[in-house]
Design a protein around this motif. Structure first.
Motif, PDB file in Angstrom:
ATOM      1  N   SER A 103       0.820  -1.201   0.000  1.00 20.04           N
ATOM      2  CA  SER A 103       0.000   0.000   0.000  1.00 20.04           C
ATOM      3  C   SER A 103       0.858   1.257   0.000  1.00 20.04           C
ATOM      4  CB  SER A 103      -0.885  -0.010   1.253  1.00 20.04           C
ATOM      5  OG  SER A 103      -1.542   1.215   1.407  1.00 20.04           O
ATOM      6  N   THR A 104       0.269   2.335  -0.476  1.00 18.36           N
ATOM      7  CA  THR A 104       0.973   3.610  -0.471  1.00 18.36           C
ATOM      8  C   THR A 104       0.693   4.402   0.799  1.00 18.36           C
ATOM      9  OG1 THR A 104      -0.841   4.626  -1.694  1.00 18.36           O
ATOM     10  CG2 THR A 104       1.023   3.769  -2.983  1.00 18.36           C
ATOM     11  N   HIS A 105      -0.015   3.828   1.742  1.00 16.10           N
ATOM     12  CA  HIS A 105      -0.265   4.490   3.015  1.00 16.10           C
ATOM     13  C   HIS A 105       1.062   4.834   3.673  1.00 16.10           C
ATOM     14  CE1 HIS A 105      -1.498   5.103   7.187  1.00 16.10           C
ATOM     15  NE2 HIS A 105      -2.713   5.335   6.704  1.00 16.10           N
ATOM     16  N   LYS A 106       1.164   6.009   4.273  1.00 15.32           N
ATOM     17  CA  LYS A 106       2.454   6.463   4.789  1.00 15.32           C
ATOM     18  C   LYS A 106       3.017   5.587   5.900  1.00 15.32           C
ATOM     19  CE  LYS A 106       0.572   9.947   7.944  1.00 15.32           C
ATOM     20  NZ  LYS A 106       0.633  11.364   8.313  1.00 15.32           N
ATOM     21  N   TYR A 107       2.179   4.834   6.576  1.00 12.24           N
ATOM     22  CA  TYR A 107       2.671   3.961   7.650  1.00 12.24           C
ATOM     23  C   TYR A 107       2.806   2.499   7.226  1.00 12.24           C
ATOM     24  CZ  TYR A 107       1.625   7.966  10.606  1.00 12.24           C
ATOM     25  OH  TYR A 107       1.586   9.211  11.157  1.00 12.24           O
ATOM     26  N   ALA A 108       2.511   2.190   5.985  1.00 13.62           N
ATOM     27  CA  ALA A 108       2.523   0.792   5.529  1.00 13.62           C
ATOM     28  C   ALA A 108       3.890   0.141   5.716  1.00 13.62           C
ATOM     29  CB  ALA A 108       2.087   0.705   4.070  1.00 13.62           C
ATOM     30  N   GLY A 109       4.958   0.810   5.308  1.00 15.79           N
ATOM     31  CA  GLY A 109       6.301   0.233   5.424  1.00 15.79           C
ATOM     32  C   GLY A 109       6.711  -0.034   6.860  1.00 15.79           C
ATOM     33  N   PRO A 110       6.610   0.966   7.738  1.00 19.98           N
ATOM     34  CA  PRO A 110       6.972   0.721   9.136  1.00 19.98           C
ATOM     35  C   PRO A 110       6.092  -0.331   9.820  1.00 19.98           C
ATOM     36  CG  PRO A 110       7.017   3.072   8.686  1.00 19.98           C
ATOM     37  CD  PRO A 110       6.438   2.406   7.467  1.00 19.98           C
ATOM     38  N   LEU A 133       6.133 -10.339   0.129  1.00 21.37           N
ATOM     39  CA  LEU A 133       6.153  -8.876   0.213  1.00 21.37           C
ATOM     40  C   LEU A 133       7.500  -8.310   0.652  1.00 21.37           C
ATOM     41  CD1 LEU A 133       2.614  -8.268   1.728  1.00 21.37           C
ATOM     42  CD2 LEU A 133       3.335  -8.062  -0.655  1.00 21.37           C
ATOM     43  N   GLY A 134       8.374  -9.150   1.175  1.00 21.41           N
ATOM     44  CA  GLY A 134       9.698  -8.682   1.582  1.00 21.41           C
ATOM     45  C   GLY A 134       9.746  -8.222   3.020  1.00 21.41           C
ATOM     46  N   ALA A 135      10.903  -7.708   3.402  1.00 20.43           N
ATOM     47  CA  ALA A 135      11.183  -7.386   4.796  1.00 20.43           C
ATOM     48  C   ALA A 135      10.664  -6.029   5.239  1.00 20.43           C
ATOM     49  CB  ALA A 135      12.694  -7.452   5.047  1.00 20.43           C
ATOM     50  N   GLY A 136      10.456  -5.126   4.310  1.00 22.27           N
ATOM     51  CA  GLY A 136      10.053  -3.782   4.689  1.00 22.27           C
ATOM     52  C   GLY A 136      11.268  -2.886   4.877  1.00 22.27           C
ATOM     53  N   PRO A 137      11.011  -1.600   5.152  1.00 21.62           N
ATOM     54  CA  PRO A 137      12.112  -0.638   5.199  1.00 21.62           C
ATOM     55  C   PRO A 137      13.020  -0.768   6.425  1.00 21.62           C
ATOM     56  CG  PRO A 137      10.042   0.430   5.758  1.00 21.62           C
ATOM     57  CD  PRO A 137       9.707  -0.963   5.309  1.00 21.62           C
ATOM     58  N   TRP A 138      12.507  -1.279   7.509  1.00 21.03           N
ATOM     59  CA  TRP A 138      13.316  -1.418   8.725  1.00 21.03           C
ATOM     60  C   TRP A 138      13.905  -2.822   8.771  1.00 21.03           C
ATOM     61  CZ3 TRP A 138       9.308   0.783  12.736  1.00 21.03           C
ATOM     62  CH2 TRP A 138       9.101   2.137  12.462  1.00 21.03           C
ATOM     63  N   SER A 139      14.882  -3.081   7.936  1.00 22.23           N
ATOM     64  CA  SER A 139      15.484  -4.405   7.862  1.00 22.23           C
ATOM     65  C   SER A 139      16.927  -4.292   7.404  1.00 22.23           C
ATOM     66  CB  SER A 139      14.711  -5.288   6.877  1.00 22.23           C
ATOM     67  OG  SER A 139      14.838  -4.774   5.562  1.00 22.23           O
ATOM     68  N   LEU A 140      17.700  -5.314   7.691  1.00 24.43           N
ATOM     69  CA  LEU A 140      19.073  -5.346   7.198  1.00 24.43           C
ATOM     70  C   LEU A 140      19.108  -5.495   5.687  1.00 24.43           C
ATOM     71  CD1 LEU A 140      20.815  -7.467   9.983  1.00 24.43           C
ATOM     72  CD2 LEU A 140      20.987  -5.005   9.572  1.00 24.43           C
ATOM     73  N   ASP A 141      18.158  -6.242   5.130  1.00 23.83           N
ATOM     74  CA  ASP A 141      18.080  -6.362   3.668  1.00 23.83           C
ATOM     75  C   ASP A 141      17.950  -4.978   3.029  1.00 23.83           C
ATOM     76  OD1 ASP A 141      18.222  -9.154   3.728  1.00 23.83           O
ATOM     77  OD2 ASP A 141      16.049  -9.428   3.560  1.00 23.83           O
ATOM     78  N   ALA A 142      17.047  -4.147   3.554  1.00 25.69           N
ATOM     79  CA  ALA A 142      16.847  -2.802   3.004  1.00 25.69           C
ATOM     80  C   ALA A 142      18.082  -1.935   3.225  1.00 25.69           C
ATOM     81  CB  ALA A 142      15.615  -2.152   3.642  1.00 25.69           C
ATOM     82  N   ALA A 143      18.717  -2.066   4.375  1.00 26.02           N
ATOM     83  CA  ALA A 143      19.925  -1.277   4.660  1.00 26.02           C
ATOM     84  C   ALA A 143      21.046  -1.641   3.696  1.00 26.02           C
ATOM     85  CB  ALA A 143      20.372  -1.497   6.103  1.00 26.02           C
ATOM     86  N   PHE A 144      21.215  -2.918   3.410  1.00 25.98           N
ATOM     87  CA  PHE A 144      22.258  -3.342   2.474  1.00 25.98           C
ATOM     88  C   PHE A 144      21.950  -2.866   1.054  1.00 25.98           C
ATOM     89  CE2 PHE A 144      23.244  -7.003   5.527  1.00 25.98           C
ATOM     90  CZ  PHE A 144      24.223  -6.251   6.161  1.00 25.98           C
ATOM     91  N   ARG A 145      20.661  -2.866   0.667  1.00 22.01           N
ATOM     92  CA  ARG A 145      20.290  -2.352  -0.649  1.00 22.01           C
ATOM     93  C   ARG A 145      20.593  -0.855  -0.751  1.00 22.01           C
ATOM     94  NH1 ARG A 145      15.837  -5.615  -0.031  1.00 22.01           N
ATOM     95  NH2 ARG A 145      14.536  -3.839   0.569  1.00 22.01           N
ATOM     96  N   ARG A 146      20.257  -0.108   0.317  1.00 23.34           N
ATOM     97  CA  ARG A 146      20.548   1.334   0.322  1.00 23.34           C
ATOM     98  C   ARG A 146      22.047   1.574   0.234  1.00 23.34           C
ATOM     99  NH1 ARG A 146      16.315   1.322   4.140  1.00 23.34           N
ATOM    100  NH2 ARG A 146      17.777   1.188   5.868  1.00 23.34           N
ATOM    101  N   ASP A 147      22.834   0.785   0.987  1.00 19.19           N
ATOM    102  CA  ASP A 147      24.291   0.937   0.980  1.00 19.19           C
ATOM    103  C   ASP A 147      24.855   0.623  -0.406  1.00 19.19           C
ATOM    104  OD1 ASP A 147      26.804   1.415   2.305  1.00 19.19           O
ATOM    105  OD2 ASP A 147      27.143  -0.761   2.239  1.00 19.19           O
ATOM    106  N   ALA A 148      24.342  -0.411  -1.051  1.00 20.94           N
ATOM    107  CA  ALA A 148      24.815  -0.776  -2.397  1.00 20.94           C
ATOM    108  C   ALA A 148      24.481   0.321  -3.398  1.00 20.94           C
ATOM    109  CB  ALA A 148      24.197  -2.107  -2.833  1.00 20.94           C
TER     110      ALA A 148
END
Length: 140
Positions: free
Chosen positions: A2-9, A116-131
């Motif tokens: 969803s595009t709801h602002k709280y969906a990711g967290p 759906l994946g891990a969401g924004p608060w995850s190590l997977d997302a952090a590694f993607r951002r770092d890459a």
């Protein structure tokens, strides 16, 4: 998602809670700690109990941290489907009759996490951002 602002967290919190609860189940089975009084660890290597506990412990930690989330969630979902079909379903058809509600819920929760994946608060997302940051620096 969803595009709801709280969906990711909120999705990340859902994954964290499911991973933590699964990890706690594994801790009880493998080590005999953090469980109800009188609950003991399964004998080392015993099939399927100890191995199920090991899957719960390891996959639960990975899902909790959001690291290798999709493969860990697939294994966890499959293990809960196996548990439901081999342990609970032969006793009665419905989860309310056979004690398999938690196995069914874990199975579907982990399937959703895998898809759906891990969401924004995850190590997977952090590694993607770092890459992505490294790619931007090296391409400049």
């Amino acid at each position: 998602m969803s595009t709801h602002k709280y969906a990711g967290p909120i999705w990340s919190l859902f994954r964290i809670v499911v991973g933590l609860l699964f990890t706690l189940n594994g801790t009880v089975t493998v080590f005999g700690v953090l469980g109800a009084a009188g609950k003991h660890a399964a004998p080392l290597g015993q099939w399927p109990g100890w191995w199920a506990g090991l899957i719960q412990l390891v996959c639960g930690l990975f899902v909790l941290a959001g690291l290798f989330t999709t493969p860990a969630a697939i294994v966890a979902s499959g293990s809960m489907a196996y548990a439901y079909l081999t342990v609970h379903q032969p006793q009665a058809l419905l989860p309310t009759q056979n004690g398999g509600a938690s196995a069914a819920l874990y199975c579907w929760a982990f399937l959703a996490i895998a898809v759906l994946g891990a969401g924004p608060w995850s190590l997977d997302a952090a590694f993607r951002r770092d890459a992505r940051t490294k790619d931007l620096v090296t391409s400049s």
